[in-house]
Design a protein around this motif. Structure first.
Motif, PDB file in Angstrom:
ATOM      1  N   HIS A 168       0.811  -1.219   0.000  1.00  0.00           N
ATOM      2  CA  HIS A 168       0.000   0.000   0.000  1.00  0.00           C
ATOM      3  C   HIS A 168       0.843   1.267   0.000  1.00  0.00           C
ATOM      4  O   HIS A 168       0.324   2.369   0.187  1.00  0.00           O
ATOM      5  N   GLY A 169       2.152   1.122  -0.207  1.00  0.00           N
ATOM      6  CA  GLY A 169       3.018   2.294  -0.326  1.00  0.00           C
ATOM      7  C   GLY A 169       3.093   3.094   0.955  1.00  0.00           C
ATOM      8  O   GLY A 169       3.379   2.551   2.024  1.00  0.00           O
ATOM      9  N   LEU A 170       2.790   4.388   0.873  1.00  0.00           N
ATOM     10  CA  LEU A 170       2.906   5.278   2.031  1.00  0.00           C
ATOM     11  C   LEU A 170       1.605   5.406   2.822  1.00  0.00           C
ATOM     12  O   LEU A 170       1.521   6.246   3.717  1.00  0.00           O
ATOM     13  N   ALA A 171       0.606   4.602   2.501  1.00  0.00           N
ATOM     14  CA  ALA A 171      -0.614   4.625   3.305  1.00  0.00           C
ATOM     15  C   ALA A 171      -0.273   4.198   4.736  1.00  0.00           C
ATOM     16  O   ALA A 171       0.530   3.286   4.938  1.00  0.00           O
ATOM     17  N   PRO A 172      -0.832   4.845   5.750  1.00  0.00           N
ATOM     18  CA  PRO A 172      -0.513   4.509   7.142  1.00  0.00           C
ATOM     19  C   PRO A 172      -0.748   3.035   7.449  1.00  0.00           C
ATOM     20  O   PRO A 172      -1.733   2.433   7.006  1.00  0.00           O
ATOM     21  N   THR A 173       0.156   2.460   8.221  1.00  0.00           N
ATOM     22  CA  THR A 173       0.098   1.042   8.554  1.00  0.00           C
ATOM     23  C   THR A 173      -0.751   0.789   9.796  1.00  0.00           C
ATOM     24  O   THR A 173      -1.001   1.687  10.606  1.00  0.00           O
ATOM     25  N   ARG A 174      -1.184  -0.460   9.931  1.00  0.00           N
ATOM     26  CA  ARG A 174      -1.912  -0.920  11.117  1.00  0.00           C
ATOM     27  C   ARG A 174      -0.991  -1.862  11.886  1.00  0.00           C
ATOM     28  O   ARG A 174      -0.503  -2.850  11.349  1.00  0.00           O
ATOM     29  N   LEU A 175      -0.732  -1.526  13.155  1.00  0.00           N
ATOM     30  CA  LEU A 175       0.169  -2.315  13.984  1.00  0.00           C
ATOM     31  C   LEU A 175      -0.601  -3.038  15.078  1.00  0.00           C
ATOM     32  O   LEU A 175      -1.534  -2.478  15.673  1.00  0.00           O
ATOM     33  N   LEU A 176      -0.203  -4.267  15.352  1.00  0.00           N
ATOM     34  CA  LEU A 176      -0.737  -5.025  16.477  1.00  0.00           C
ATOM     35  C   LEU A 176       0.320  -5.039  17.571  1.00  0.00           C
ATOM     36  O   LEU A 176       1.433  -5.532  17.363  1.00  0.00           O
ATOM     37  N   VAL A 177       0.005  -4.491  18.724  1.00  0.00           N
ATOM     38  CA  VAL A 177       0.944  -4.504  19.851  1.00  0.00           C
ATOM     39  C   VAL A 177       0.972  -5.914  20.426  1.00  0.00           C
ATOM     40  O   VAL A 177      -0.048  -6.417  20.920  1.00  0.00           O
ATOM     41  N   GLU A 178       2.114  -6.555  20.333  1.00  0.00           N
ATOM     42  CA  GLU A 178       2.253  -7.961  20.728  1.00  0.00           C
ATOM     43  C   GLU A 178       2.574  -8.065  22.220  1.00  0.00           C
ATOM     44  O   GLU A 178       3.615  -7.604  22.679  1.00  0.00           O
ATOM     45  N   ASP A 179       1.649  -8.680  22.986  1.00  0.00           N
ATOM     46  CA  ASP A 179       1.860  -8.787  24.433  1.00  0.00           C
ATOM     47  C   ASP A 179       1.977 -10.232  24.912  1.00  0.00           C
ATOM     48  O   ASP A 179       1.875 -10.508  26.109  1.00  0.00           O
ATOM     49  N   TYR A 180       2.222 -11.154  23.968  1.00  0.00           N
ATOM     50  CA  TYR A 180       2.455 -12.551  24.354  1.00  0.00           C
ATOM     51  C   TYR A 180       3.823 -13.034  23.871  1.00  0.00           C
ATOM     52  O   TYR A 180       4.689 -13.360  24.669  1.00  0.00           O
ATOM     53  N   TYR A 181       4.016 -13.051  22.551  1.00  0.00           N
ATOM     54  CA  TYR A 181       5.311 -13.472  22.010  1.00  0.00           C
ATOM     55  C   TYR A 181       6.375 -12.407  22.285  1.00  0.00           C
ATOM     56  O   TYR A 181       6.065 -11.228  22.439  1.00  0.00           O
ATOM     57  N   THR A 182       7.628 -12.857  22.326  1.00  0.00           N
ATOM     58  CA  THR A 182       8.738 -11.916  22.470  1.00  0.00           C
ATOM     59  C   THR A 182       9.739 -12.112  21.343  1.00  0.00           C
ATOM     60  O   THR A 182       9.874 -13.203  20.795  1.00  0.00           O
ATOM     61  N   ARG A 183      10.431 -11.034  20.997  1.00  0.00           N
ATOM     62  CA  ARG A 183      11.401 -11.064  19.909  1.00  0.00           C
ATOM     63  C   ARG A 183      12.833 -11.184  20.418  1.00  0.00           C
ATOM     64  O   ARG A 183      13.636 -11.935  19.890  1.00  0.00           O
ATOM     65  N   ALA A 184      13.192 -10.417  21.439  1.00  0.00           N
ATOM     66  CA  ALA A 184      14.590 -10.369  21.882  1.00  0.00           C
ATOM     67  C   ALA A 184      14.663  -9.942  23.336  1.00  0.00           C
ATOM     68  O   ALA A 184      13.767  -9.279  23.851  1.00  0.00           O
ATOM     69  N   ALA A 204       4.364 -14.457  15.298  1.00  0.00           N
ATOM     70  CA  ALA A 204       3.537 -13.315  15.673  1.00  0.00           C
ATOM     71  C   ALA A 204       3.140 -12.504  14.445  1.00  0.00           C
ATOM     72  O   ALA A 204       2.010 -12.016  14.348  1.00  0.00           O
ATOM     73  N   GLY A 205       4.064 -12.381  13.495  1.00  0.00           N
ATOM     74  CA  GLY A 205       3.777 -11.640  12.278  1.00  0.00           C
ATOM     75  C   GLY A 205       2.682 -12.273  11.456  1.00  0.00           C
ATOM     76  O   GLY A 205       1.805 -11.579  10.924  1.00  0.00           O
ATOM     77  N   GLU A 206       2.714 -13.603  11.351  1.00  0.00           N
ATOM     78  CA  GLU A 206       1.674 -14.307  10.588  1.00  0.00           C
ATOM     79  C   GLU A 206       0.311 -14.169  11.258  1.00  0.00           C
ATOM     80  O   GLU A 206      -0.713 -13.969  10.583  1.00  0.00           O
ATOM     81  N   GLU A 207       0.286 -14.274  12.569  1.00  0.00           N
ATOM     82  CA  GLU A 207      -0.986 -14.154  13.271  1.00  0.00           C
ATOM     83  C   GLU A 207      -1.557 -12.746  13.143  1.00  0.00           C
ATOM     84  O   GLU A 207      -2.771 -12.559  12.990  1.00  0.00           O
ATOM     85  N   PHE A 213      -3.473  -6.894  10.120  1.00  0.00           N
ATOM     86  CA  PHE A 213      -2.448  -5.917  10.477  1.00  0.00           C
ATOM     87  C   PHE A 213      -1.246  -6.033   9.551  1.00  0.00           C
ATOM     88  O   PHE A 213      -0.991  -7.084   8.951  1.00  0.00           O
ATOM     89  N   ASP A 214      -0.486  -4.944   9.450  1.00  0.00           N
ATOM     90  CA  ASP A 214       0.705  -4.933   8.598  1.00  0.00           C
ATOM     91  C   ASP A 214       1.930  -5.473   9.313  1.00  0.00           C
ATOM     92  O   ASP A 214       2.762  -6.147   8.712  1.00  0.00           O
ATOM     93  N   GLN A 215       2.066  -5.144  10.600  1.00  0.00           N
ATOM     94  CA  GLN A 215       3.258  -5.517  11.338  1.00  0.00           C
ATOM     95  C   GLN A 215       2.907  -5.685  12.811  1.00  0.00           C
ATOM     96  O   GLN A 215       1.844  -5.273  13.284  1.00  0.00           O
ATOM     97  N   VAL A 216       3.875  -6.250  13.541  1.00  0.00           N
ATOM     98  CA  VAL A 216       3.788  -6.391  14.991  1.00  0.00           C
ATOM     99  C   VAL A 216       4.630  -5.303  15.640  1.00  0.00           C
ATOM    100  O   VAL A 216       5.752  -5.027  15.196  1.00  0.00           O
TER     101      VAL A 216
END
Length: 352
Positions: A168-184, A204-207, A213-216
């Motif tokens: 979608h280019g520069l259209a604003p993204t939708r983020l899901l705040v992840e409060d279960y999985y951890t990255r680092a 987490a990204g797939e879910e 959503f676009d990203q976590v």
């Protein structure tokens, strides 16, 4: 450094508006190898081709690998412009140290990259929003099982003409705040650009994607309290006129675009704070009307506005779901410097 010419060249994508991201690869690649007897050796530019590996190759079992991402552009004069490449190879060596990979000669690989780009100059797209993406990578190649650092490695650089990272280019993204999985975690590999970091983010990204959503947006692993980063971007918030970005505490990748954004903002009179910022602070700012903007920064997307964040089942809209003024100014300024539309007052661009 040896240059091996290809006997046949690929057909280049005809429509630069449909490049996507990471779908096409150029005619040549840069490679070199390492062993304990010779160090880094056998550097060459050769035709892009598949490489065979034994199934017992170390990287497949212990994920000892790192990579970088940067971009090259071509202006109306035909000059090749590379944005802050020395910063990427400095970071690559920091990642290498963390992953027990031998350091590369930064000056030498830069020269190799520049020769590769000169050879592939006709692959650099010039349509608005496009670039030639550069992917330097190091992987462990010793054929052996056993949990220990490899003694053999392959370094390579491949190139890919790309358009926008998001469809979608520069259209604003939708983020899901992840409060279960951890990255680092602090003390882990979060501040290194190693391949395993991206594998652990996939679930987490797939879910999130299944939910639209676009990203976590990741929180810290210890308390699930502090904002860290998005999967492919560092995170920024504009709270009551102050630009705030999570501090580099050891679990966040020190992004080159992040660094450039901070330097640009400060040079132009904006107040920028690098500190720990809790998700509760962000939500409270949104509720009080003080969350002016939110955006991510990264090589692939450059600057990406955030329109909505969902946390614990509640949607929080940022700036009416529109790109903010600071976000747009940053995007226009950084891409303007990269492509040559704007003056490079910082000396960030290398011209070939």
């Amino acid at each position: 450094m040896e240059i091996i010419k290809a006997t046949k060249l690929k057909e280049k994508p005809a429509d630069q508006s449909k490049l996507g991201f990471g779908k096409y690869f150029t005619d040549y690649m840069f490679t070199m190898r390492y062993n304990t007897e010779k160090g880094w050796h056998d550097a060459k530019i050769e035709p892009y081709a598949p490489v065979s590996f034994d199934l017992a190759t170390t990287v497949f079992h212990y994920a000892q690998g790192i990579f970088e991402g940067l971009k090259a552009f071509k202006n109306e004069k035909g000059e090749i412009r590379v944005f802050r490449p020395e910063e990427n190879f400095k970071r690559m060596n920091r990642s290498a140290e963390r992953m027990c990979i031998p350091a590369i000669d930064e000056k030498f690989v830069l020269e190799g990259l520049f020769e590769l780009l000169k050879l592939e100059k006709d692959w650099i797209p010039t349509a608005p929003g496009t670039a030639l993406y550069i992917r330097p990578t190091i992987i462990a190649t010793k054929i052996a099982l056993g949990v220990h650092a490899s003694t053999e490695y392959l370094f390579f650089i491949i190139l890919s003409p790309v358009g926008s990272y998001y469809a979608h280019g520069l259209a604003p993204t939708r983020l899901l705040v992840e409060d279960y999985y951890t990255r680092a975690t602090v003390g882990g590999t979060g501040e290194s650009k190693c391949i395993a970091n991206y594998a652990v983010s996939l679930k987490a990204g797939e879910e999130a994607e299944k939910k639209g959503f676009d990203q976590v947006l990741w929180l810290d692993a210890n308390e699930k309290k502090y904002v860290e980063e998005v999967g492919s971007m560092n995170m920024f918030f504009v709270i009551d006129g102050e630009v705030v970005t999570p501090a580099l505490v050891g679990s966040i990748l020190p992004g080159i675009t992040r660094k450039s954004s901070i330097e640009l903002l400060r040079a132009n009179g904006y107040k920028v704070s690098e500190r720990r910022v809790s998700i509760d602070e962000v939500i409270e700012a949104q509720k009080c009307g003080k969350l002016n903007e939110a955006f991510g920064t990264g090589t692939a997307a450059v600057i990406s506005p955030v329109g909505t964040m969902e946390y614990k089942g509640v949607d929080y809209v940022v700036n009416g779901g529109e790109m903010g003024k600071i976000t747009k100014w940053l995007y226009d300024t950084i891409t303007g410097i990269q492509t040559g539309r704007l003056e490079d007052k910082f000396g960030w661009v290398t011209k070939l």
